[in-house]
Scaffold this motif. Sequence first.
Motif, PDB file in Angstrom:
ATOM      1  N   THR A  29      85.464  53.162 -24.284  1.00  0.00           N
ATOM      2  CA  THR A  29      84.745  52.599 -25.426  1.00  0.00           C
ATOM      3  C   THR A  29      83.825  51.522 -24.885  1.00  0.00           C
ATOM      4  O   THR A  29      84.241  50.690 -24.072  1.00  0.00           O
ATOM      5  CB  THR A  29      85.728  51.996 -26.440  1.00  0.00           C
ATOM      6  OG1 THR A  29      86.531  53.047 -26.973  1.00  0.00           O
ATOM      7  CG2 THR A  29      84.990  51.295 -27.571  1.00  0.00           C
ATOM      8  N   ILE A  30      82.573  51.544 -25.313  1.00  0.00           N
ATOM      9  CA  ILE A  30      81.583  50.577 -24.849  1.00  0.00           C
ATOM     10  C   ILE A  30      81.080  49.795 -26.065  1.00  0.00           C
ATOM     11  O   ILE A  30      80.445  50.360 -26.955  1.00  0.00           O
ATOM     12  CB  ILE A  30      80.424  51.286 -24.121  1.00  0.00           C
ATOM     13  CG1 ILE A  30      80.972  52.077 -22.924  1.00  0.00           C
ATOM     14  CG2 ILE A  30      79.374  50.282 -23.686  1.00  0.00           C
ATOM     15  CD1 ILE A  30      79.944  52.905 -22.225  1.00  0.00           C
ATOM     16  N   LEU A  86      75.916  48.963 -32.282  1.00  0.00           N
ATOM     17  CA  LEU A  86      77.026  49.899 -32.460  1.00  0.00           C
ATOM     18  C   LEU A  86      77.833  50.043 -31.187  1.00  0.00           C
ATOM     19  O   LEU A  86      77.295  49.989 -30.092  1.00  0.00           O
ATOM     20  CB  LEU A  86      76.484  51.277 -32.853  1.00  0.00           C
ATOM     21  CG  LEU A  86      75.625  51.349 -34.113  1.00  0.00           C
ATOM     22  CD1 LEU A  86      75.010  52.738 -34.246  1.00  0.00           C
ATOM     23  CD2 LEU A  86      76.458  51.004 -35.331  1.00  0.00           C
ATOM     24  N   SER A  87      79.124  50.248 -31.338  1.00  0.00           N
ATOM     25  CA  SER A  87      79.989  50.566 -30.204  1.00  0.00           C
ATOM     26  C   SER A  87      80.004  52.075 -30.009  1.00  0.00           C
ATOM     27  O   SER A  87      79.887  52.839 -30.962  1.00  0.00           O
ATOM     28  CB  SER A  87      81.410  50.072 -30.442  1.00  0.00           C
ATOM     29  OG  SER A  87      81.442  48.677 -30.473  1.00  0.00           O
ATOM     30  N   ILE A  88      80.148  52.485 -28.757  1.00  0.00           N
ATOM     31  CA  ILE A  88      80.303  53.901 -28.441  1.00  0.00           C
ATOM     32  C   ILE A  88      81.775  54.121 -28.155  1.00  0.00           C
ATOM     33  O   ILE A  88      82.352  53.443 -27.303  1.00  0.00           O
ATOM     34  CB  ILE A  88      79.490  54.301 -27.208  1.00  0.00           C
ATOM     35  CG1 ILE A  88      78.033  53.956 -27.404  1.00  0.00           C
ATOM     36  CG2 ILE A  88      79.656  55.777 -26.914  1.00  0.00           C
ATOM     37  CD1 ILE A  88      77.212  54.170 -26.184  1.00  0.00           C
ATOM     38  N   ALA A  93      80.907  58.671 -24.738  1.00  0.00           N
ATOM     39  CA  ALA A  93      80.392  58.105 -23.488  1.00  0.00           C
ATOM     40  C   ALA A  93      81.308  58.584 -22.373  1.00  0.00           C
ATOM     41  O   ALA A  93      82.522  58.692 -22.560  1.00  0.00           O
ATOM     42  CB  ALA A  93      80.383  56.583 -23.541  1.00  0.00           C
ATOM     43  N   GLY A  94      80.720  58.881 -21.245  1.00  0.00           N
ATOM     44  CA  GLY A  94      81.545  59.351 -20.133  1.00  0.00           C
ATOM     45  C   GLY A  94      81.004  58.901 -18.797  1.00  0.00           C
ATOM     46  O   GLY A  94      79.797  58.794 -18.603  1.00  0.00           O
ATOM     47  N   PHE A  95      81.930  58.591 -17.900  1.00  0.00           N
ATOM     48  CA  PHE A  95      81.631  58.308 -16.504  1.00  0.00           C
ATOM     49  C   PHE A  95      82.218  59.424 -15.680  1.00  0.00           C
ATOM     50  O   PHE A  95      83.350  59.870 -15.932  1.00  0.00           O
ATOM     51  CB  PHE A  95      82.249  56.983 -16.055  1.00  0.00           C
ATOM     52  CG  PHE A  95      81.583  55.793 -16.644  1.00  0.00           C
ATOM     53  CD1 PHE A  95      80.494  55.219 -16.009  1.00  0.00           C
ATOM     54  CD2 PHE A  95      82.036  55.247 -17.821  1.00  0.00           C
ATOM     55  CE1 PHE A  95      79.876  54.108 -16.554  1.00  0.00           C
ATOM     56  CE2 PHE A  95      81.420  54.144 -18.372  1.00  0.00           C
ATOM     57  CZ  PHE A  95      80.337  53.568 -17.734  1.00  0.00           C
ATOM     58  N   TYR A  96      81.476  59.868 -14.690  1.00  0.00           N
ATOM     59  CA  TYR A  96      81.907  60.964 -13.839  1.00  0.00           C
ATOM     60  C   TYR A  96      81.718  60.552 -12.386  1.00  0.00           C
ATOM     61  O   TYR A  96      80.602  60.261 -11.963  1.00  0.00           O
ATOM     62  CB  TYR A  96      81.093  62.224 -14.154  1.00  0.00           C
ATOM     63  CG  TYR A  96      81.119  62.527 -15.628  1.00  0.00           C
ATOM     64  CD1 TYR A  96      82.183  63.220 -16.197  1.00  0.00           C
ATOM     65  CD2 TYR A  96      80.105  62.065 -16.467  1.00  0.00           C
ATOM     66  CE1 TYR A  96      82.224  63.459 -17.552  1.00  0.00           C
ATOM     67  CE2 TYR A  96      80.142  62.314 -17.830  1.00  0.00           C
ATOM     68  CZ  TYR A  96      81.217  62.999 -18.361  1.00  0.00           C
ATOM     69  OH  TYR A  96      81.262  63.236 -19.713  1.00  0.00           O
ATOM     70  N   PHE A  97      82.818  60.485 -11.645  1.00  0.00           N
ATOM     71  CA  PHE A  97      82.802  60.071 -10.251  1.00  0.00           C
ATOM     72  C   PHE A  97      83.154  61.257  -9.370  1.00  0.00           C
ATOM     73  O   PHE A  97      84.144  61.953  -9.639  1.00  0.00           O
ATOM     74  CB  PHE A  97      83.785  58.932 -10.017  1.00  0.00           C
ATOM     75  CG  PHE A  97      83.443  57.671 -10.755  1.00  0.00           C
ATOM     76  CD1 PHE A  97      82.632  56.714 -10.168  1.00  0.00           C
ATOM     77  CD2 PHE A  97      83.916  57.450 -12.047  1.00  0.00           C
ATOM     78  CE1 PHE A  97      82.306  55.551 -10.850  1.00  0.00           C
ATOM     79  CE2 PHE A  97      83.597  56.291 -12.729  1.00  0.00           C
ATOM     80  CZ  PHE A  97      82.785  55.337 -12.136  1.00  0.00           C
ATOM     81  N   ILE A  98      82.358  61.493  -8.332  1.00  0.00           N
ATOM     82  CA  ILE A  98      82.617  62.564  -7.369  1.00  0.00           C
ATOM     83  C   ILE A  98      83.237  61.931  -6.123  1.00  0.00           C
ATOM     84  O   ILE A  98      82.705  60.939  -5.599  1.00  0.00           O
ATOM     85  CB  ILE A  98      81.315  63.316  -6.982  1.00  0.00           C
ATOM     86  CG1 ILE A  98      80.573  63.809  -8.221  1.00  0.00           C
ATOM     87  CG2 ILE A  98      81.630  64.449  -6.009  1.00  0.00           C
ATOM     88  CD1 ILE A  98      81.335  64.800  -9.060  1.00  0.00           C
ATOM     89  N   THR A  99      84.348  62.529  -5.682  1.00  0.00           N
ATOM     90  CA  THR A  99      85.027  62.017  -4.489  1.00  0.00           C
ATOM     91  C   THR A  99      85.234  63.121  -3.476  1.00  0.00           C
ATOM     92  O   THR A  99      85.177  64.316  -3.810  1.00  0.00           O
ATOM     93  CB  THR A  99      86.398  61.400  -4.828  1.00  0.00           C
ATOM     94  OG1 THR A  99      87.229  62.401  -5.416  1.00  0.00           O
ATOM     95  CG2 THR A  99      86.259  60.218  -5.762  1.00  0.00           C
TER      96      THR A  99
END
Length: 101
Positions: A29-30, A86-88, A93-99
């Motif tokens: 949540t942002i 407004l809050s998301i 909302a999404g974060f995507y990390f490649i490892t």
Amino acid sequence: MKQVTLSRKDVRKTVDLGGGFERHDFYPTIQGNTYYSFTFNAGNLKPISASFVGSFNGQGFDPYWMMSYPFGLNAWRVVVHNPSNLSIFSGFAGFYFITKT
């Protein structure tokens, strides 16, 4: 600036991309009118890339990322700004990390 630290235990979904690569998905949540610094601590994995997506579907100013960079050997940081009142909420909302192992 609000600072949030994420680890592998916070991952909502991990996708095996093959060849030792994985994608780790987070849906935070942002809050509105806020700058956020999200740091993903990958443990023994090596983060190599990240992305962010967030949208109000036309109901306000969409959030945007400002910076994305490695933060040490096993971490990655993404800084985003939500200029709207407004809050998301999680799922919009999404974060995507490649490892890599």
